[in-house]
Design a protein around this motif. Sequence first.
Motif, mmCIF file in Angstrom:
data_model
loop_
_atom_site.group_PDB
_atom_site.id
_atom_site.type_symbol
_atom_site.label_atom_id
_atom_site.label_comp_id
_atom_site.label_asym_id
_atom_site.label_seq_id
_atom_site.Cartn_x
_atom_site.Cartn_y
_atom_site.Cartn_z
ATOM 1 N N LEU A 15 0.828 -1.207 0.000
ATOM 2 C CA LEU A 15 0.000 0.000 0.000
ATOM 3 C C LEU A 15 0.863 1.260 0.000
ATOM 4 O O LEU A 15 2.039 1.220 0.370
ATOM 5 N N PRO A 16 0.270 2.398 -0.386
ATOM 6 C CA PRO A 16 0.993 3.674 -0.309
ATOM 7 C C PRO A 16 1.410 3.982 1.136
ATOM 8 O O PRO A 16 0.774 3.511 2.094
ATOM 9 N N ALA A 17 2.452 4.778 1.292
ATOM 10 C CA ALA A 17 3.014 5.082 2.615
ATOM 11 C C ALA A 17 1.967 5.644 3.573
ATOM 12 O O ALA A 17 1.934 5.279 4.755
ATOM 13 N N GLN A 20 -0.077 2.854 4.847
ATOM 14 C CA GLN A 20 0.720 2.037 5.760
ATOM 15 C C GLN A 20 0.787 2.681 7.140
ATOM 16 O O GLN A 20 0.648 2.005 8.165
ATOM 17 N N ASP A 21 1.004 3.993 7.173
ATOM 18 C CA ASP A 21 1.078 4.699 8.456
ATOM 19 C C ASP A 21 -0.246 4.629 9.206
ATOM 20 O O ASP A 21 -0.270 4.439 10.430
ATOM 21 N N SER A 25 -0.665 2.797 12.815
ATOM 22 C CA SER A 25 -1.218 3.482 13.992
ATOM 23 C C SER A 25 -2.372 2.693 14.591
ATOM 24 O O SER A 25 -2.480 2.562 15.814
ATOM 25 N N ALA A 26 -3.228 2.150 13.725
ATOM 26 C CA ALA A 26 -4.354 1.353 14.209
ATOM 27 C C ALA A 26 -3.869 0.104 14.944
ATOM 28 O O ALA A 26 -4.371 -0.232 16.021
ATOM 29 N N ILE A 35 -1.363 6.559 21.130
ATOM 30 C CA ILE A 35 -1.145 7.237 19.853
ATOM 31 C C ILE A 35 -1.328 8.735 20.083
ATOM 32 O O ILE A 35 -2.294 9.157 20.713
ATOM 33 N N PRO A 36 -0.408 9.546 19.576
ATOM 34 C CA PRO A 36 -0.526 10.990 19.789
ATOM 35 C C PRO A 36 -1.791 11.562 19.135
ATOM 36 O O PRO A 36 -2.263 11.064 18.116
#
Length: 75
Positions: A15-17, A20-21, A25-26, A35-36
């Motif tokens: 997947l795109p970055a 992915q992020d 996080s999830a 998580i901030p």
Amino acid sequence: MTKLLERAIERMQELPAQDQDALASALLSLAGEPIPVVSLDDDTRAAIAEGLAQAEQGDFVSDEEVRNAEKRRGL
């Protein structure tokens, strides 16, 4: 690591970055890592409010629209 988690991570690497992020996080959140907080701009807040209002009214996209969006994303 289980085979299922291994397979999920392999798939996520495609997947795109930005996606992915979001998934990372999830997963970290589900694993108990704090998580901030993310600050949202006014346009984003308005879009979220609009989407919630649409959901409350039962205004959802069709299954066909979801399938088309998934195809565009390669899912």
